[in-house]
Design a protein around this motif. Structure first.
Motif, mmCIF file in Angstrom:
data_model
loop_
_atom_site.group_PDB
_atom_site.id
_atom_site.type_symbol
_atom_site.label_atom_id
_atom_site.label_comp_id
_atom_site.label_asym_id
_atom_site.label_seq_id
_atom_site.Cartn_x
_atom_site.Cartn_y
_atom_site.Cartn_z
ATOM 1 N N LEU A 85 73.016 88.472 28.082
ATOM 2 C CA LEU A 85 73.138 87.202 28.651
ATOM 3 C C LEU A 85 74.507 86.768 29.003
ATOM 4 N N LEU A 86 74.800 85.669 29.784
ATOM 5 C CA LEU A 86 76.117 85.098 29.885
ATOM 6 C C LEU A 86 76.288 83.973 29.051
ATOM 7 N N GLU A 87 75.625 82.921 28.952
ATOM 8 C CA GLU A 87 75.805 81.420 28.355
ATOM 9 C C GLU A 87 74.412 81.113 28.036
ATOM 10 N N SER A 88 73.979 81.803 27.019
ATOM 11 C CA SER A 88 72.630 81.257 26.449
ATOM 12 C C SER A 88 72.633 81.045 25.012
ATOM 13 N N ARG A 89 72.525 79.594 24.748
ATOM 14 C CA ARG A 89 72.585 79.066 23.528
ATOM 15 C C ARG A 89 71.037 78.672 22.916
ATOM 16 N N GLY A 90 69.970 79.093 23.458
ATOM 17 C CA GLY A 90 68.559 78.648 23.454
ATOM 18 C C GLY A 90 67.671 79.462 24.208
ATOM 19 N N LEU A 91 66.504 79.168 24.233
ATOM 20 C CA LEU A 91 65.636 79.859 25.112
ATOM 21 C C LEU A 91 65.197 78.792 26.325
ATOM 22 N N LYS A 94 65.395 79.904 32.784
ATOM 23 C CA LYS A 94 66.444 80.986 33.331
ATOM 24 C C LYS A 94 66.718 82.279 32.625
ATOM 25 N N ASP A 95 66.965 82.192 31.081
ATOM 26 C CA ASP A 95 66.938 83.104 30.353
ATOM 27 C C ASP A 95 65.967 84.059 30.613
ATOM 28 N N LEU A 96 64.759 83.842 30.346
ATOM 29 C CA LEU A 96 63.657 84.615 30.628
ATOM 30 C C LEU A 96 63.681 85.472 32.125
ATOM 31 N N ASP A 97 64.014 84.594 32.945
ATOM 32 C CA ASP A 97 63.962 85.434 34.457
ATOM 33 C C ASP A 97 65.093 86.438 34.333
ATOM 34 N N GLU A 98 66.619 86.253 33.559
ATOM 35 C CA GLU A 98 67.303 87.197 33.511
ATOM 36 C C GLU A 98 66.954 88.346 32.876
ATOM 37 N N ASP A 122 73.278 85.838 23.298
ATOM 38 C CA ASP A 122 71.970 86.204 23.566
ATOM 39 C C ASP A 122 71.086 85.219 22.603
ATOM 40 N N GLY A 123 71.463 84.070 22.856
ATOM 41 C CA GLY A 123 70.624 83.015 22.124
ATOM 42 C C GLY A 123 69.091 82.987 22.263
ATOM 43 N N ALA A 124 68.944 83.374 23.608
ATOM 44 C CA ALA A 124 67.415 83.376 23.836
ATOM 45 C C ALA A 124 66.840 84.472 23.046
ATOM 46 N N LEU A 125 67.543 85.697 22.854
ATOM 47 C CA LEU A 125 66.825 86.464 21.868
ATOM 48 C C LEU A 125 66.665 86.007 20.592
ATOM 49 N N GLN A 126 67.476 85.204 19.846
ATOM 50 C CA GLN A 126 67.404 84.914 18.591
ATOM 51 C C GLN A 126 66.195 83.785 18.691
ATOM 52 N N GLU A 127 66.189 82.981 19.585
ATOM 53 C CA GLU A 127 64.913 82.314 19.448
ATOM 54 C C GLU A 127 63.572 82.746 19.743
ATOM 55 N N LEU A 128 63.524 83.842 20.475
ATOM 56 C CA LEU A 128 62.295 84.847 20.823
ATOM 57 C C LEU A 128 62.165 85.561 19.493
ATOM 58 N N LYS A 129 62.678 85.906 18.292
ATOM 59 C CA LYS A 129 62.717 86.682 17.534
ATOM 60 C C LYS A 129 62.397 87.962 17.956
ATOM 61 N N ALA A 130 62.471 88.977 16.982
ATOM 62 C CA ALA A 130 62.342 90.270 17.311
ATOM 63 C C ALA A 130 60.881 90.857 18.023
ATOM 64 N N ASP A 131 59.700 90.200 17.851
ATOM 65 C CA ASP A 131 58.576 90.640 18.222
ATOM 66 C C ASP A 131 58.369 90.036 19.570
ATOM 67 N N GLY A 132 58.951 88.840 19.914
ATOM 68 C CA GLY A 132 59.027 88.077 21.207
ATOM 69 C C GLY A 132 59.955 88.828 22.247
ATOM 70 N N VAL A 133 60.995 89.397 21.598
ATOM 71 C CA VAL A 133 61.897 90.178 22.617
ATOM 72 C C VAL A 133 61.177 91.441 23.043
ATOM 73 N N ARG A 134 60.603 91.970 21.952
ATOM 74 C CA ARG A 134 59.693 93.525 22.495
ATOM 75 C C ARG A 134 58.807 93.035 23.301
ATOM 76 N N GLN A 135 57.902 92.085 23.514
ATOM 77 C CA GLN A 135 56.942 91.665 24.292
ATOM 78 C C GLN A 135 57.633 91.800 25.773
ATOM 79 N N SER A 168 77.039 81.291 19.622
ATOM 80 C CA SER A 168 77.116 81.754 18.434
ATOM 81 C C SER A 168 75.850 82.357 17.880
ATOM 82 N N ALA A 169 75.126 82.940 18.719
ATOM 83 C CA ALA A 169 73.728 83.526 18.206
ATOM 84 C C ALA A 169 74.061 84.612 17.218
ATOM 85 N N PHE A 170 73.308 85.106 16.397
ATOM 86 C CA PHE A 170 73.229 85.968 15.257
ATOM 87 C C PHE A 170 74.668 85.757 14.470
#
Length: 211
Positions: A85-91, A94-98, A122-135, A168-170
């Motif tokens: 992602l480009l500028e994702s500091r949370g979930l 638009k992040d889910l669409d990208e 990739d702040g959205a990935l940090q918010e989703l956590k690993a299991d959410g990203v895999r879904q 500053s994700a992760f």
């Protein structure tokens, strides 16, 4: 300042670089490295034939929504080292669409294995956590301070990085446990993947613990 000046200038610089490389017919250059007891690397206009009994890893990073602009050489393992992602500091929606668009793209790539590590954008990935990203990204293997064995290679991947970016994700300033991430790295690896490269100097942005 970031939104109205630095970000537009960054995009303009990227477009200029891509235009200049196309002008010089160098937009498809690849950095080819052969890793054994020693590492030998060289820039090529296209990757040379794969050596027998070798595993070819194709590594990309910091695509920032420009993955569609890439030309990828063939290989056994495609590794994205973070910053999808480009500028994702949370979930956000638009992040889910990208991320769904990215998933459609990476699913079409011909590589047998596809690995993904998150980055500080990739702040959205940090918010989703690993299991959410895999879904959301089932067609690639998402690794977050985890190890895997593929094609005979022992691989560990971490989104670890350092820096002063507002993205500053992760990173430790966002609550990410840098020490635990380093402790999770097992010995005897063939390949260690981190979003921030290990070592000293300008590129040493993973953790001083990895230097």
């Amino acid at each position: 300042l970031w939104r109205f000046l630095l970000r537009p200038l960054g995009r303009l610089r990227l477009r200029f670089i891509l235009w200049y490389r196309r002008l010089r017919h160098s937009e498809h250059q690849v950095l080819h490295a052969v890793v054994g007891r020693q590492c030998h690397w060289k820039w090529y206009p296209s990757p040379p034939p794969r050596q027998q009994d070798c595993v070819r890893c194709v590594c990309i990073s910091d695509t920032h929504l420009h993955h569609h602009d890439l030309w990828l050489p063939p290989g056994d393992i495609l590794i994205h080292c973070g910053d999808v992602l480009l500028e994702s500091r949370g979930l956000q929606a638009k992040d889910l669409d990208e991320l769904r668009r990215f998933h459609s793209w990476i699913a079409q790539q011909p590589h047998k294995h596809k690995l993904l590590v998150a980055g500080n954008h990739d702040g959205a990935l940090q918010e989703l956590k690993a299991d959410g990203v895999r879904q959301i990204l089932p067609k690639c293997t998402y690794l977050q301070d985890e190890s895997i064995e593929l094609e005979g290679l022992k691989i560990h991947a971490s989104p670890l990085s350092t820096g002063q970016s507002p993205n500053s994700a992760f990173q430790s300033q966002s609550g990410y446990d840098e020490h635990a991430a380093c402790q999770a790295i097992s010995p005897g690896l063939d390949l260690l993947i981190t979003h921030g490269p290990a070592g000293h100097g300008a590129l040493g942005r993973a953790s001083p613990l990895l230097a």
